[in-house]
Design a protein around this motif. Structure first.
Motif, mmCIF file in Angstrom:
data_model
loop_
_atom_site.group_PDB
_atom_site.id
_atom_site.type_symbol
_atom_site.label_atom_id
_atom_site.label_comp_id
_atom_site.label_asym_id
_atom_site.label_seq_id
_atom_site.Cartn_x
_atom_site.Cartn_y
_atom_site.Cartn_z
ATOM 1 N N ALA A 181 3.696 -2.128 -5.186
ATOM 2 C CA ALA A 181 2.248 -2.317 -5.040
ATOM 3 C C ALA A 181 1.492 -1.782 -6.247
ATOM 4 O O ALA A 181 0.391 -1.258 -6.123
ATOM 5 N N GLY A 182 2.098 -1.901 -7.436
ATOM 6 C CA GLY A 182 1.451 -1.430 -8.652
ATOM 7 C C GLY A 182 1.767 0.000 -9.016
ATOM 8 O O GLY A 182 1.223 0.532 -9.979
ATOM 9 N N ARG A 188 -7.487 -3.780 -12.265
ATOM 10 C CA ARG A 188 -6.727 -4.357 -11.156
ATOM 11 C C ARG A 188 -7.623 -4.819 -10.010
ATOM 12 O O ARG A 188 -7.144 -5.396 -9.047
ATOM 13 N N GLY A 189 -8.923 -4.503 -10.122
ATOM 14 C CA GLY A 189 -9.849 -4.890 -9.071
ATOM 15 C C GLY A 189 -9.914 -3.922 -7.914
ATOM 16 O O GLY A 189 -10.498 -4.223 -6.870
ATOM 17 N N GLU A 233 -5.650 -1.467 -1.887
ATOM 18 C CA GLU A 233 -5.947 -0.638 -0.723
ATOM 19 C C GLU A 233 -4.734 0.200 -0.321
ATOM 20 O O GLU A 233 -4.860 1.363 0.071
ATOM 21 N N LEU A 234 -3.536 -0.387 -0.470
ATOM 22 C CA LEU A 234 -2.314 0.336 -0.117
ATOM 23 C C LEU A 234 -2.101 1.513 -1.068
ATOM 24 O O LEU A 234 -1.707 2.607 -0.638
ATOM 25 N N ARG A 235 -2.381 1.315 -2.362
ATOM 26 C CA ARG A 235 -2.259 2.420 -3.323
ATOM 27 C C ARG A 235 -3.228 3.545 -2.988
ATOM 28 O O ARG A 235 -2.879 4.725 -3.018
ATOM 29 N N ALA A 255 8.074 2.752 1.743
ATOM 30 C CA ALA A 255 8.840 1.561 2.130
ATOM 31 C C ALA A 255 7.954 0.322 2.140
ATOM 32 O O ALA A 255 8.357 -0.754 1.682
ATOM 33 N N LYS A 256 6.730 0.466 2.658
ATOM 34 C CA LYS A 256 5.799 -0.662 2.692
ATOM 35 C C LYS A 256 5.404 -1.082 1.284
ATOM 36 O O LYS A 256 5.347 -2.292 0.969
ATOM 37 N N MET A 257 5.147 -0.126 0.402
ATOM 38 C CA MET A 257 4.755 -0.443 -0.968
ATOM 39 C C MET A 257 5.885 -1.154 -1.719
ATOM 40 O O MET A 257 5.636 -2.047 -2.526
ATOM 41 N N LEU A 258 7.119 -0.766 -1.444
ATOM 42 C CA LEU A 258 8.256 -1.416 -2.103
ATOM 43 C C LEU A 258 8.388 -2.879 -1.688
ATOM 44 O O LEU A 258 9.016 -3.668 -2.392
#
Length: 318
Positions: free
Chosen positions: A54-55, A278-279, A182-184, A168-171
């Motif tokens: 996720a960046g 990245r917005g 938003e996840l970051r 795990a979700k970000m991967l």
């Protein structure tokens, strides 16, 4: 403890690589760290791999060396601008930083500061962990920012469970996904909460210990980086020493107090500009400069160009 969410990162058989090749790969993705082979062994069972989550950079480090070190010279040659969140997957790893020693086992999490010396002990036993690279100044820019570095979060701690789930979700999420920003941000906030210190500022270090003063000075700079009151004079007064003594302490780092504060603020501004590109955030370049502690936009632009070999405008445009 079996970590089902990372089962694809725990193969039954690992490859073997020459120690120098393994070291070069580690340094290419994590910075200047020096491994020492176990009992003069010149090969390593394991590997080093980089993923984009996720960046956010996530490095998997699998090894059976004796120890991996990062000293003050490594830090001077390779500016430490990250917190490393370690998530242990297999085996165990001893982590030493700021005089604290911890042994992390599968499921445990620990936060390591790349701007401070550290040692990672394996003693020839196989270890496999994920290292999530978090922009240091960006993590410190919001409250709470009084982290307890090198504190082990046990595998059964709810905060540890939450951090593992987010990693795990970000991967599973690409940097181009519409929810990656938003996840970051969620992950940064969760990390702040997981390692936040419940209590007043750390006590002053003894005045006759230059090393202790310097560590506390760096801690004060990080915690008050965007405050208008943060100046060399304020820092000396907070430590209870003269400006001359404070400058002599920073000379040991090969820098001045003013340069140290400015460089920390420049890295914060750069991280914010990257998020803007990245917005993930809004704001003009001037607003980002002011919110990062600069009050002269021309001075900010000159310093930024010199530090990163590109202008703030060029960076914000990608």
């Amino acid at each position: 403890m079996q970590l089902q969410e990372f089962s694809d990162r725990t193969p039954e058989v690992w490859g073997q690589a020459p120690l120098e090749e393994w070291r070069d790969r580690l340094q290419s993705v994590c910075g200047r760290f020096t491994p020492v082979g176990w009992e003069q062994r010149d090969f390593v069972n394991g590997g080093v791999s980089l993923s984009n989550a996720a960046g956010v950079a996530v490095v998997q480090v699998a090894t059976d060396v004796e120890v991996v070190r990062r000293n003050e010279r490594d830090i001077r040659l390779d500016y430490g601008e990250h917190f490393f969140l370690l998530v242990q997957l297999e085996g165990s790893c001893g982590v030493e930083q700021r005089g604290r020693q911890n042994m992390i086992s599968p499921g445990d999490c620990i936060l390591v500061d790349s701007s401070l010396p550290s040692n990672f002990y394996f003693e020839g036993r196989f270890s496999n962990h994920l290292s999530v690279h978090l922009p240091r100044q960006l993590l410190l820019a919001e409250r709470p920012n009084d982290f307890e570095i090198s504190r082990r979060l046990a595998a059964d701690d709810p905060m540890s469970t939450m951090l593992r789930a987010l990693v795990a979700k970000m991967l599973q999420t690409s940097s181009s996904h519409k929810r990656s920003a938003e996840l970051r941000q969620l992950f940064l906030q969760a990390t702040r909460q997981a390692f936040a210190v419940d209590g007043p500022d750390a006590p002053l270090c003894p005045k006759d210990r230059a090393g202790g003063r310097l560590e506390f000075a760096r801690l004060l700079v990080d915690r008050h980086l965007t405050d208008e009151r943060l100046t060399p004079q304020w820092l000396a007064a907070r430590l209870g020493v003269s400006m001359r003594t404070l400058q002599e302490d920073f000379n040991a780092l090969g820098t001045t107090v003013t340069s140290f504060i400015r460089d920390r603020r420049l890295h914060l501004a750069r991280d914010r500009l990257v998020e803007k590109q990245r917005g993930a955030t809004d704001g003009t370049i001037a607003e980002i400069a002011y919110s990062s502690g600069f009050n002269d936009i021309s001075y900010f632009n000159r310093c930024f160009k010199k530090a990163f070999d590109c202008s703030p405008k060029e960076l914000s445009r990608g």
